[in-house]
Design an enzyme around this catalytic site. Structure first.
Site, PDB file in Angstrom:
ATOM      1  N   LYS A 188       0.827  -1.211   0.000  1.00  0.00           N
ATOM      2  CA  LYS A 188       0.000   0.000   0.000  1.00  0.00           C
ATOM      3  C   LYS A 188       0.864   1.265   0.000  1.00  0.00           C
ATOM      4  O   LYS A 188       2.047   1.218   0.351  1.00  0.00           O
ATOM      5  CB  LYS A 188      -0.936  -0.010   1.207  1.00  0.00           C
ATOM      6  CG  LYS A 188      -0.245   0.152   2.539  1.00  0.00           C
ATOM      7  CD  LYS A 188      -1.183  -0.170   3.702  1.00  0.00           C
ATOM      8  CE  LYS A 188      -0.454   0.015   5.018  1.00  0.00           C
ATOM      9  NZ  LYS A 188      -1.176  -0.576   6.149  1.00  0.00           N
ATOM     10  N   TYR A 222      16.462  30.759   3.174  1.00  0.00           N
ATOM     11  CA  TYR A 222      15.358  31.554   3.722  1.00  0.00           C
ATOM     12  C   TYR A 222      15.618  31.894   5.185  1.00  0.00           C
ATOM     13  O   TYR A 222      16.006  31.028   5.974  1.00  0.00           O
ATOM     14  CB  TYR A 222      14.048  30.773   3.637  1.00  0.00           C
ATOM     15  CG  TYR A 222      13.452  30.714   2.246  1.00  0.00           C
ATOM     16  CD1 TYR A 222      12.998  31.873   1.610  1.00  0.00           C
ATOM     17  CD2 TYR A 222      13.336  29.500   1.584  1.00  0.00           C
ATOM     18  CE1 TYR A 222      12.449  31.817   0.341  1.00  0.00           C
ATOM     19  CE2 TYR A 222      12.782  29.429   0.309  1.00  0.00           C
ATOM     20  CZ  TYR A 222      12.344  30.594  -0.311  1.00  0.00           C
ATOM     21  OH  TYR A 222      11.806  30.541  -1.554  1.00  0.00           O
TER      22      TYR A 222
HETATM   23  C1  LIG Z   1      -0.378  -1.596   6.875  1.00  0.00           C
HETATM   24  C2  LIG Z   1      -0.980  -2.845   7.351  1.00  0.00           C
HETATM   25  C3  LIG Z   1      -0.207  -3.982   7.627  1.00  0.00           C
HETATM   26  C4  LIG Z   1       1.309  -3.962   7.584  1.00  0.00           C
HETATM   27  O1  LIG Z   1       1.847  -3.412   8.748  1.00  0.00           O
HETATM   28  P1  LIG Z   1       3.431  -3.404   9.003  1.00  0.00           P
HETATM   29  O2  LIG Z   1       3.569  -2.897  10.373  1.00  0.00           O
HETATM   30  O3  LIG Z   1       4.008  -2.461   8.003  1.00  0.00           O
HETATM   31  O4  LIG Z   1       3.917  -4.782   8.795  1.00  0.00           O
HETATM   32  C5  LIG Z   1      -0.858  -5.151   7.962  1.00  0.00           C
HETATM   33  N1  LIG Z   1      -2.202  -5.200   8.043  1.00  0.00           N
HETATM   34  C6  LIG Z   1      -2.980  -4.122   7.814  1.00  0.00           C
HETATM   35  C7  LIG Z   1      -4.455  -4.247   7.948  1.00  0.00           C
HETATM   36  C8  LIG Z   1      -2.407  -2.912   7.477  1.00  0.00           C
HETATM   37  O5  LIG Z   1      -3.180  -1.841   7.260  1.00  0.00           O
END
Ligand SMILES: *Cc1c(COP(=O)(O)O)cnc(C)c1O
Length: 357
Positions: A56, A266
């Site tokens: 994601k 800046y």
């Molecule tokens: C983002 C997410 C993960 C992964 O989490 P990590 O800590 O990066 O391993 C697993 N399950 C769900 C539902 C998530 O949203």
């Protein structure tokens, strides 16, 4: 306003030239580090097949297409993404892609996390759904008391229940919280199996939960941050020697020698203590790099302190190398900027080119 055709095509050819011009911040993806991390995680999970790689948010800023292809080449069969846009970019590479944040639609290689009874009522009956149960995080998921209702809707509507999942709120903290949530989920699993849902897969573990658990006995683990090289766990847990996958580089844009006492950027926040050759490098907060606080400057991977304020597209450094490594350890940057690796990584904008090395 529409430009005349000649000018349009000149602009287009200039742009296509610029796109391949090397003068631009860039990201290197270390394939060996990524494969090393996946190997470590597969050992812990029991097999390659149990790794569901979370891709994601542009693969945690690493670049969705690149990371999905590398993962598939290594042998990842399961992916997890946020939305359909991401899903359609990668689904052909995997047996299944779980979509966390969209309404279920029928697709042979996609499944959808469902967090509400109303969503079960509305779901396309041909869609594969993975029922999310809230075992204590209180973010998404149906309440445990709603489970019977959910199973009844699934039976009545003939929905395809592919999976049942939950998420830990404190897997990365050394307390008992992980254990009671895990126990709740194990009980729910027994119950759902006893209700006759035998072909359902069960999954609750993210990176921290997988790395800390003693023996992994679920069908898949949804791993994100650990695959990208970060073990977000306190010292009381074992270490797995994971290696950061992403390095961020910037290229020199211009150089000049400034005199002692001159002030940079800046606000003129930084004053030179001696005559110094400084250069600007093409990274800034417009690229997703942190602006931070110029009175507490970030030190690059090569030990150079950023001089003065970070601009939208530039920083100043006391050197004139053609390219500099801004960051090769998001944990260091996260600590410096009082945030977490996830935020440092996912902030890096998509326009930065990514290369596999
Ligand atoms: C983002 C997410 C993960 C992964 O989490 P990590 O800590 O990066 O391993 C697993 N399950 C769900 C539902 C998530 O949203």
């Amino acid at each position: 306003m529409t430009l005349p055709i000649v000018i349009q095509s000149t602009v287009a050819s200039l742009l296509s030239h610029i796109r391949y011009h090397p003068s631009m911040a860039y990201i290197e993806i270390d394939k060996d580090a990524f494969f090393h991390n996946l190997n470590q995680l597969a050992l812990k999970a029991g097999s390659k097949e149990k790794i569901a790689l979370v891709l994601k948010d542009n693969a945690y800023g690493h670049g969705l297409a690149i990371m999905a292809e590398l993962a598939a080449r290594w042998g990842v069969r399961e992916a997890v993404v946020k939305n359909l846009k991401e899903a359609f970019e990668v689904e052909r590479l995997f047996d299944n892609t779980l979509v966390l944040g969209e309404r279920p639609v029928a697709h042979e290689r996609l499944s959808f996390a469902v967090s509400e009874l109303s969503a079960l009522e509305e779901a396309d009956t041909k869609a594969a759904i993975e029922l999310k149960i809230d075992t204590g995080m209180h973010r998404n998921g149906i309440a445990e008391e709603e489970l019977d209702r959910a199973l009844a809707i699934i039976r009545k509507r003939g929905l395809h229940l592919k999976g049942v999942m939950t998420h830990y709120r404190s897997a990365d903290i050394c307390t008992s919280e992980y254990y009671w949530q895990k126990k709740r989920f194990a009980r729910l699993r027994e119950y759902i199996l006893s209700e006759g849902f035998h072909s359902v897969r069960f999954h609750s573990h993210n990176s921290a939960a997988l790395l800390r658990c003693k023996s992994f006995d679920e069908d898949i683990a949804r791993v994100g941050i650990a695959a990208y090289g970060y073990e977000e766990l306190p010292d009381c847990f074992d270490r797995y020697g994971l290696k950061p996958v992403l390095s961020l580089y910037a290229r020199r844009f211009s150089s000049k020698v400034l005199k002692r006492g001159e002030r940079i950027g800046y606000g003129g926040d930084f004053t030179l203590a001696e005559d110094t050759k400084i250069s600007t490098y093409d990274i800034g907060y417009g690229d997703g790099w942190r602006r931070g606080d110029s009175s507490n400057p970030y030190t690059t991977a090569e030990g150079l302190k950023i001089l003065g304020r970070v601009s939208m597209d530039f920083i100043s450094l006391p050197c004139d190398r053609e390219s500099v490594c801004i960051m090769n350890d998001a944990a260091y940057a996260a600590k410096h900027f009082s945030t977490i690796t996830y935020e440092i990584l996912t902030s890096l904008k998509e326009h930065i080119p990514r290369y596999v090395v």
